[in-house]
Design a protein around this motif. Structure first.
Motif, PDB file in Angstrom:
ATOM      1  N   PHE A   1       0.763  -1.166   0.071  1.00  0.00           N
ATOM      2  CA  PHE A   1       0.024   0.044   0.154  1.00  0.00           C
ATOM      3  C   PHE A   1       0.809   1.178   0.003  1.00  0.00           C
ATOM      4  O   PHE A   1       1.850   1.364   0.706  1.00  0.00           O
ATOM      5  CB  PHE A   1      -0.786   0.040   1.079  1.00  0.00           C
TER       6      PHE A   1
ATOM      7  N   THR B   1      -1.092   8.505   0.445  1.00  0.00           N
ATOM      8  CA  THR B   1      -1.065   9.757  -0.154  1.00  0.00           C
ATOM      9  C   THR B   1      -0.514  10.903   0.895  1.00  0.00           C
ATOM     10  O   THR B   1      -0.137  10.515   1.987  1.00  0.00           O
ATOM     11  CB  THR B   1      -2.562  10.084  -0.427  1.00  0.00           C
TER      12      THR B   1
ATOM     13  N   VAL C   1      -4.457   8.480   3.010  1.00  0.00           N
ATOM     14  CA  VAL C   1      -5.174   7.176   2.439  1.00  0.00           C
ATOM     15  C   VAL C   1      -4.169   6.390   1.788  1.00  0.00           C
ATOM     16  O   VAL C   1      -3.379   6.728   0.818  1.00  0.00           O
ATOM     17  CB  VAL C   1      -6.161   7.791   1.151  1.00  0.00           C
ATOM     18  N   TYR C   2      -4.068   5.075   2.362  1.00  0.00           N
ATOM     19  CA  TYR C   2      -3.103   3.978   1.637  1.00  0.00           C
ATOM     20  C   TYR C   2      -4.046   3.278   0.702  1.00  0.00           C
ATOM     21  O   TYR C   2      -5.082   3.008   0.850  1.00  0.00           O
ATOM     22  CB  TYR C   2      -2.987   3.241   2.759  1.00  0.00           C
ATOM     23  N   ARG C   3      -3.497   3.267  -0.615  1.00  0.00           N
ATOM     24  CA  ARG C   3      -4.014   2.584  -1.725  1.00  0.00           C
ATOM     25  C   ARG C   3      -3.052   1.345  -2.147  1.00  0.00           C
ATOM     26  O   ARG C   3      -1.694   1.652  -2.220  1.00  0.00           O
ATOM     27  CB  ARG C   3      -4.112   3.416  -2.682  1.00  0.00           C
ATOM     28  N   HIS C   4      -3.674   0.491  -2.576  1.00  0.00           N
ATOM     29  CA  HIS C   4      -2.985  -0.906  -3.334  1.00  0.00           C
ATOM     30  C   HIS C   4      -3.291  -0.833  -4.742  1.00  0.00           C
ATOM     31  O   HIS C   4      -4.308  -0.311  -5.294  1.00  0.00           O
ATOM     32  CB  HIS C   4      -3.562  -2.108  -2.491  1.00  0.00           C
TER      33      HIS C   4
ATOM     34  N   GLY D   1      -6.552  -2.060  -6.017  1.00  0.00           N
ATOM     35  CA  GLY D   1      -7.870  -1.147  -5.870  1.00  0.00           C
ATOM     36  C   GLY D   1      -8.351  -1.069  -4.158  1.00  0.00           C
ATOM     37  O   GLY D   1      -9.220  -0.314  -3.845  1.00  0.00           O
ATOM     38  N   ARG D   2      -7.659  -1.832  -3.386  1.00  0.00           N
ATOM     39  CA  ARG D   2      -7.890  -1.870  -1.948  1.00  0.00           C
ATOM     40  C   ARG D   2      -7.556  -0.408  -1.602  1.00  0.00           C
ATOM     41  O   ARG D   2      -6.363   0.097  -1.963  1.00  0.00           O
ATOM     42  CB  ARG D   2      -7.243  -2.961  -1.113  1.00  0.00           C
ATOM     43  N   ARG D   3      -8.187   0.082  -0.533  1.00  0.00           N
ATOM     44  CA  ARG D   3      -8.014   1.422   0.017  1.00  0.00           C
ATOM     45  C   ARG D   3      -8.546   1.692   1.488  1.00  0.00           C
ATOM     46  O   ARG D   3      -9.309   0.822   2.041  1.00  0.00           O
ATOM     47  CB  ARG D   3      -8.830   2.475  -0.622  1.00  0.00           C
TER      48      ARG D   3
ATOM     49  N   SER E   1      -8.505   4.429   4.573  1.00  0.00           N
ATOM     50  CA  SER E   1      -8.274   5.749   4.840  1.00  0.00           C
ATOM     51  C   SER E   1      -7.988   5.873   6.551  1.00  0.00           C
ATOM     52  O   SER E   1      -8.586   5.304   7.139  1.00  0.00           O
ATOM     53  CB  SER E   1      -9.643   6.666   4.697  1.00  0.00           C
TER      54      SER E   1
END
Length: 159
Positions: A106, A109, A121-124, A127-129, A131
């Motif tokens: 991940f 931001t 916000v941590y995004r993979h 598409g996993r997210r 906040s």
């Protein structure tokens, strides 16, 4: 026996009882600081309702204030978790969580202001997210006595 003599004998008896105590050890000139008991929540520690998604676990001591699932809109449902952090300040918590998310692929931001705290916000790439909003104890008052930070997680649940 006169009253004076009776008073003197009584005082000598009282003083001799106080002298039976063992002598205190000599002071080395260094005073020990009193040991503080670890902070305990005002109420019993509450566990998470269920394990975190994808086998995640929080790398610090915490007290759960809220753990629920909320439908945000037709396309998004979130697991919302609010914890008081025990024994760690907001900066170290953020570093620990950022490292934990990075190990799992991940990317975070740039932090933005959210209700007086810092939101990341941590995004993979799949598409996993997640906040995450971080607050110090001064920015948002914890409920657990001795807590140093408050952290909110919004885990997006795949539909």
């Amino acid at each position: 026996m006169t009253n004076k003599r009776l008073i003197v004998l009584t005082l000598l008896g009282v003083l001799s009882v106080g002298c039976d105590r063992a002598p205190s050890p000599p002071q080395s000139g260094v005073q020990e600081e009193p040991r503080q008991q670890p902070a305990r929540p005002k109420f019993p520690a509450k566990a998470l309702e269920s394990p975190l998604p994808d086998g995640f676990s929080l790398p610090f001591a915490y007290h759960v204030r809220e753990d629920r699932v909320a439908r945000v809109n037709d396309a998004l449902t979130e697991r919302r978790i609010l914890v008081d952090v025990l024994d760690a300040d907001v900066g170290s918590v953020r570093k620990q969580l950022t490292a934990m998310f990075k190990e799992r692929g991940f990317l975070g931001t740039r932090p933005s202001e959210n209700k007086g705290g810092q939101r990341v916000v941590y995004r993979h790439q799949d598409g996993r997210r997640v906040s995450v909003t971080y607050w110090s104890a001064e920015e948002r008052k914890p409920k657990a006595r001795g807590a140093e930070a408050v952290v909110y997680f919004g885990w997006a649940i795949p539909q």
